[in-house]
Every structure is written in C-alpha cells, then in structure tokens.
Write an enzyme that holds these catalytic residues in place. Structure first.
Site: not given
Ligand code: DX5
Ligand code: ZN
Length: 216
Positions: A7, A32
């Site tokens: 992400s 992502h």
């Molecule tokens: C949260 C986002 C996620 C986030 C994930 O609302 O949709 O994609 O970036 O980050 P981590 O892996 O740190 O939970």
């Molecule tokens: Zn996300």
C-alpha cells in the site's frame, strides 16, 4: 500464485519514485493505492493527479481503492489517470450495478470493498461479475491499525461462494497484515494481500517483502 500488493499510503510521499523502484526490484507487480476523501473515511490521502504522475514511471498494476463517497463521479478520471483495478465500497455506492458497468466499459477490472462493519452478503448479488472482492480487516481510513480477526469469517464466506458457484474473482484482504497473520488470511482463502506499514515502516523494505514472498 498469491500476490502481495504493497500500500502506497505507507510509502515516503517525498520519494514515491524511489519507493516504487524498490518495490519493482523486489519483484512486486501490484501497487495498492488508497484514495480517501475525508468523507467516507476521516482521512484524506492520494488523488487523481498522483495516480496520473506515477503511471509513466511503472508498469505495475495500479489497484485503486476508492474510499470515497459518490465513486461513480470519479471512476472515469481514475481510469484515465491509469488505474487498472478500481474498487469501491459496497455500502456507499448509489448504484452498485451501474458503477460496475462503468468500470467494465472503461476496460478496467472492478472490485467491491466490504468495510469492517459491513456484512459480506451485501456483495452476494454481484459476485458473478466482479474481478475482486476486498475484505477490510481494519476499519477503512488509516494505515497501521490492528488486524481484526473477525475478517477471517468474511474471507471464508467469499472463498465458499467462489468454490460453490465456481466463480473466479480474486479475494483481497486489506489492513493490519503482517508476517504473523498472513498465513491465517491465506488459508481462509485470500489470494491478494495488501500490506502497508509492515512493508514500508520497517528497517529494510526489501527484506520485509522477501519475507512476505516466502509466505505467499
Ligand atoms: C486502510 C487502507 C489500507 C492501508 C493498509 O484504510 O485501505 O490499504 O493502507 O495499511 P496497513 O497494512 O498498515 O494496515
Ligand atoms: Zn486500501
């Protein structure tokens, strides 16, 4: 083959090109991209111009997660900016069917997102036509939150539907994924794993990725 989709939300926004190059060197093929509007979720993040600026620097699949109200208003712009997959939250779309049609017509892959407080059955009528379902394993809005084990049941629901009805959508999990819980989500049926902080907020991103890859 399971997929790791880092992400971008946890990348260094002053060095996106550097971070993307690092992902590519580590064998990552999916990115992502979390789009937040301060309305559906309390946070504001990346928008259309950022996607557009990143498109020429990488061939990675852009998986655009729209955490926004009125997704139909912005689908065309994200497609034009370079999104390959466009997902939106099933509980806020005014017309789910129309949004899916809109994304498909643009030649992009379409996905539905099930936020932490939403029942998986909400997506049931659309499973035959979607390319991906995203199960939120945190309440959408911020990176770095704690994984909610209740998401495992939802993942299993989509895995069962897929098997029973012989469907082909990807099952993505998003939120709080790390090396300790990745095996549990994979065995529940996930094949696309989003990871933000456990990839970027580590001592060594390349090493974190290769540790993840070994579990996939
Ligand atoms: C949260 C986002 C996620 C986030 C994930 O609302 O949709 O994609 O970036 O980050 P981590 O892996 O740190 O939970
Ligand atoms: Zn996300």
């Amino acid at each position: 083959m399971n997929i790791l989709a880092p992400s971008l939300l946890s990348a260094n926004f002053a060095n996106l090109e550097r971070d993307i190059a690092l992902l590519e060197q580590s064998g990552i093929t999916y990115l992502h991209i979390d789009v937040m509007d301060g309305q559906l979720v309390p946070n504001i993040s990346i928008g259309i111009p950022v996607v557009e600026s990143l498109r020429p620097i990488t061939n990675m699949v852009f998986d655009c997660h729209l955490m926004i109200l009125h997704p139909s208003k912005y689908i065309d712009a994200f497609a034009k900016a370079g999104a390959d997959i466009i997902t939106f939250h099933v509980d806020v779309a005014e017309d789910i069917q129309q949004n899916l049609n809109q994304i498909k017509k643009l030649g992009k892959k379409a996905g539905l997102v099930i936020n932490a407080h939403i029942a998986p059955q909400t997506a049931q009528p659309y499973l035959q036509q979607i390319d991906m379902v995203t199960v939120m394993s945190v309440q959408a809005g911020f990176g770095g939150q704690k994984f909610m084990p209740s998401s495992l049941e939802k993942i299993a629901y989509f895995a069962n539907q897929k098997k029973e009805r012989n469907l082909s959508y990807d099952i993505q999990v998003d939120g709080g994924i790390n090396l300790q819980n990745v095996e549990a989500v994979l065995s529940a049926g996930v094949n696309v794993v989003v990871a933000g902080s456990s990839v970027f907020n580590t001592k060594d991103t390349a090493e974190a990725i290769s540790n993840f890859m070994r579990c996939l």
